[in-house]
Design a protein around this motif. Structure first.
Motif, short mmCIF file in Angstrom:
data_model
loop_
_atom_site.label_atom_id
_atom_site.label_comp_id
_atom_site.label_asym_id
_atom_site.label_seq_id
_atom_site.Cartn_x
_atom_site.Cartn_y
_atom_site.Cartn_z
N ILE A 224 -47.46 32.05 -1.20
CA ILE A 224 -48.71 32.40 -0.35
C ILE A 224 -49.13 31.03 -0.34
N ALA A 225 -49.01 30.10 -1.29
CA ALA A 225 -49.62 28.67 -1.18
C ALA A 225 -49.01 27.98 -0.01
N LEU A 226 -47.73 28.20 0.42
CA LEU A 226 -47.12 27.46 1.51
C LEU A 226 -47.46 27.98 2.59
N ALA A 227 -47.63 29.55 2.85
CA ALA A 227 -48.05 30.28 3.81
C ALA A 227 -49.54 29.79 4.51
N ALA A 228 -50.27 29.74 3.27
CA ALA A 228 -51.68 29.42 3.78
C ALA A 228 -52.03 27.92 3.80
N ASP A 229 -50.97 27.11 3.64
CA ASP A 229 -51.04 25.61 3.65
C ASP A 229 -52.15 25.27 2.93
N ARG A 230 -52.42 25.50 1.69
CA ARG A 230 -53.39 25.04 0.89
C ARG A 230 -52.98 25.30 -0.55
N PRO A 231 -53.65 24.72 -1.57
CA PRO A 231 -53.23 25.32 -2.89
C PRO A 231 -53.93 26.36 -3.27
N LEU A 232 -53.44 26.92 -4.26
CA LEU A 232 -54.23 28.05 -4.87
C LEU A 232 -55.37 28.10 -5.43
N CYS B 135 -45.77 37.60 -9.42
CA CYS B 135 -46.52 36.47 -8.93
C CYS B 135 -46.30 35.09 -9.05
N GLY B 136 -45.26 34.87 -10.13
CA GLY B 136 -44.88 33.41 -10.10
C GLY B 136 -43.74 33.17 -9.27
N PHE B 137 -43.24 34.03 -8.23
CA PHE B 137 -42.70 33.62 -7.08
C PHE B 137 -43.39 33.90 -5.78
N TYR B 138 -44.53 34.95 -5.84
CA TYR B 138 -45.22 35.18 -4.74
C TYR B 138 -46.44 34.02 -4.49
N ASP B 139 -46.78 33.47 -5.51
CA ASP B 139 -48.02 32.45 -5.62
C ASP B 139 -47.41 31.30 -4.79
N PRO B 140 -46.34 30.62 -5.24
CA PRO B 140 -45.94 29.52 -4.24
C PRO B 140 -45.49 29.88 -2.67
N THR C 262 -55.35 40.23 -3.35
CA THR C 262 -54.67 41.02 -2.02
C THR C 262 -53.65 40.46 -1.62
N LEU C 263 -53.47 39.08 -1.50
CA LEU C 263 -52.38 38.38 -0.78
C LEU C 263 -50.95 38.81 -1.68
N ARG C 264 -51.27 38.93 -3.01
CA ARG C 264 -49.88 39.16 -3.84
C ARG C 264 -49.72 40.63 -3.57
N LEU C 265 -50.67 41.47 -3.27
CA LEU C 265 -50.36 42.82 -3.03
C LEU C 265 -49.54 42.75 -1.67
N GLY C 266 -49.95 42.16 -0.67
CA GLY C 266 -49.29 42.18 0.60
C GLY C 266 -48.03 41.33 0.45
N ALA C 267 -47.92 40.36 -0.25
CA ALA C 267 -46.27 39.53 -0.43
C ALA C 267 -45.54 40.70 -1.22
N HIS C 268 -45.89 41.38 -2.13
CA HIS C 268 -44.71 42.17 -2.61
C HIS C 268 -44.55 43.38 -1.73
N GLN C 269 -45.24 43.77 -0.93
CA GLN C 269 -44.82 44.68 0.08
C GLN C 269 -43.94 44.26 1.02
N LEU C 270 -44.18 42.82 1.60
CA LEU C 270 -43.33 42.15 2.70
C LEU C 270 -41.90 41.75 1.68
N LEU C 271 -41.82 41.18 0.69
CA LEU C 271 -40.72 40.91 0.08
C LEU C 271 -40.14 41.45 -0.99
N GLY C 272 -40.71 42.40 -1.90
CA GLY C 272 -40.38 43.24 -2.62
C GLY C 272 -40.24 44.81 -2.48
N MET C 273 -40.61 45.20 -1.58
CA MET C 273 -40.68 46.71 -1.36
C MET C 273 -40.08 47.00 0.02
N ARG C 274 -39.58 48.17 0.27
CA ARG C 274 -39.29 48.67 1.72
C ARG C 274 -40.34 49.10 2.77
N VAL C 275 -41.49 48.25 2.77
CA VAL C 275 -42.36 48.59 3.76
C VAL C 275 -42.02 47.85 4.79
N PRO C 276 -42.19 48.56 6.13
CA PRO C 276 -42.22 47.90 7.32
C PRO C 276 -43.23 46.66 7.54
#
Length: 497
Positions: free
Chosen positions: A80-88, A73-78, A98-112
């Motif tokens: 998410i903040a940039l993608a949401a256009d708002r501070p955490l 989450c040290g990588f995913y949080d910034p 929920t967004l951390r789980l989604g970010a890991h699927q997109l950027l850290g796992m082989r989930v389509p």
């Protein structure tokens, strides 16, 4: 006019999209919320997997999703903040999980991408509400517009190195700095190699660790444990370096009868080395106990991993063992862990005893009473970050002062309980210099009759193939990226008189 990039959209029509998350993702979300409330992922996840009857690939998916989202989450949080256009701070904490789980699927796992987006939105709709699901959908679509390397370039600072690695490898910067100092201080790196070694160490913290089992000698042998594992349709092999250890390739440890009855246990190979090396170190002078039997003490025994191995070795060596724990509920765990060894001791000359007491007073209460003492001191746990994903975000530099005081009090209190010629092992699951070499140096100044001896010989005696990887001594620091174990520190002290 510049054209907006085409956003990858889900191939699933809105009406056909799931209204709730699948069981594996829901389990991961539940664990993250438990962790946010103060729980521990390694304790909460097995309960969730059992509660939702998740096995095999589903259990593996939930495990990777939980640990990955928590570790990174040290990588995913910034991102998410940039993608949401708002501070955490403007995001609800449950929605952020929920967004951390989604970010890991997109950027850290082989989930389509479409599956990651659809399932994360479905999960949000179930656990966060319909309004939050719209936000989650927008953020997931934005994150899916770029790959991991592109997002790294957007959110990772270029300088200084420690700030870059803090985001890139998802560790608090104070831990990055401390580990860099530890690599040099323990002789694992030079000024010329430390930056590369540091990246390897941090990357190892983010990788799923091997699962190690211990075959407690005299209760079960390694070959028997391997066969017991394979009888559950799992696979295992003897550890290549630690004679008591077995590497579990996959499978549920709880399904192994030898683990359920206490003849074996889940225990990192580095932890096994600490207990075995203490026993292997020659003491000087006669044994303390009447009849020539040695008396051993595990001063901080809870929850019982090292005590379990020491108890089995005590029976084999006709020694007595006292397992001391300050907290009554943890002492109960120790009793449960040692039950098989206690039963085995009834047919031998050995006595295994579990006590509740303040280890800082042991020297005053039982002076010169023990031949071997293990002080496995409470610590920050920086050597086990790969197994305890939330620990890196909970620990602060303020913890070092309180823990350092306790570590010095425990070690200083234990040394007077050591018989002349006896051996004390000081261990922490942290390489931080303030918890390892500095503690040893400070305590030895107050005990001129105690000398530090080279622990490398003892570790070499109880391992295979590590002789060249044990550092300059006299203490031994194990490393995840070198030894494939937790980052255990181990020092040996002998009372001369």
């Amino acid at each position: 006019m510049s054209q907006r990039p085409t956003r990858p959209r889900s191939a699933t029509p809105p009406r056909a999209r799931g209204r709730s998350g699948d069981a594996a993702r829901l389990a991961a979300y539940t664990v993250l919320r438990s962790v946010a409330a103060g729980g521990y992922a390694n304790l909460e996840l097995p309960k969730e997997l059992r509660r939702r009857h998740l096995r095999g690939r589903d259990a593996a998916f939930a495990t990777e999703l939980t640990y990955g989202a928590c570790r990174l989450c040290g990588f995913y949080d910034p991102v998410i903040a940039l993608a949401a256009d708002r501070p955490l701070e403007r995001l609800d904490e449950a929605v952020l999980d929920t967004l951390r789980l989604g970010a890991h699927q997109l950027l850290g796992m082989r989930v389509p991408a479409h599956a990651a987006a659809d399932e994360t939105v479905a999960l949000a709709r179930q656990v966060n509400g319909a309004g939050a699901a719209g936000l989650v959908n927008a953020v997931m679509r934005r994150i899916s517009e770029a790959d991991r390397e592109t997002w790294l370039a957007r959110v990772v600072p270029t300088e200084p190195l420690t700030a870059r690695l803090a985001v890139e490898q998802s560790h608090p910067e104070w831990i990055v700095k401390a580990l860099r100092q530890a690599l040099i201080g323990h002789g694992a790196s030079t000024a010329g190699t430390v930056d590369e070694d540091l990246e390897r160490l941090l990357a190892a913290d983010n990788a799923a660790p091997e699962l190690h089992l211990v075959a407690r000698p005299g209760l079960i042998e390694v070959e028997e444990l391997v066969r017991a594992v394979e009888s559950t349709a799992a696979t295992a092999a003897a550890h290549p370096h630690v004679p008591t250890a077995v590497v579990l390739d996959h499978g549920d440890p709880g399904a192994i009868a030898a683990i359920r009855d206490g003849r074996a246990a889940v225990q990192d190979a580095g932890s096994q080395v600490v207990a075995a090396a203490l026993v292997a170190t020659p003491r000087t002078g006669p044994g303390h106990a009447p009849g020539g039997r040695e008396r051993w003490l595990d001063l901080c025994a809870g929850p019982g991993g090292k005590a379990g191995l020491l108890a089995a070795l005590a029976v084999r060596h006709d020694a007595d063992l006292v397992a001391n724990e300050v907290a009554p509920h943890r002492a109960t765990l120790v009793e449960q862990t040692l039950a098989a060894a206690i039963e085995a001791a009834r047919g031998s000359a050995s006595r295994i005893e579990v006590r509740t007491g303040d280890g800082r007073r042991i020297g005053a209460e039982e002076p010169a009473a023990y031949d071997r003492i293990l002080v496995d001191a409470p610590c920050t746990g920086l050597g086990a970050l790969r197994r305890r994903p939330e620990a890196r975000w909970r620990r602060t530099t303020a913890d070092l002062a309180a823990l350092g005081t306790l570590q010095r009090e425990l070690l200083g209190g234990a040394l007077p309980a050591l018989a002349p010629g006896g051996i004390l092992a000081y261990a922490t699951c942290s390489p931080h210099l303030a918890e390892t070499t500095f503690v040893i140096a400070d305590v030895l100044k107050k005990h001129p009759n105690v000398q530090q001896i080279d622990a490398r010989a003892a570790v070499a005696d109880v391992t295979t193939g590590w002789t060249e990887d044990l550092g300059p001594g006299p203490g031994v620091q194990l490393w995840p990226h070198i030894h494939g174990t937790d980052g255990m520190f181990f020092a040996l002290l002998r009372r001369e008189g």
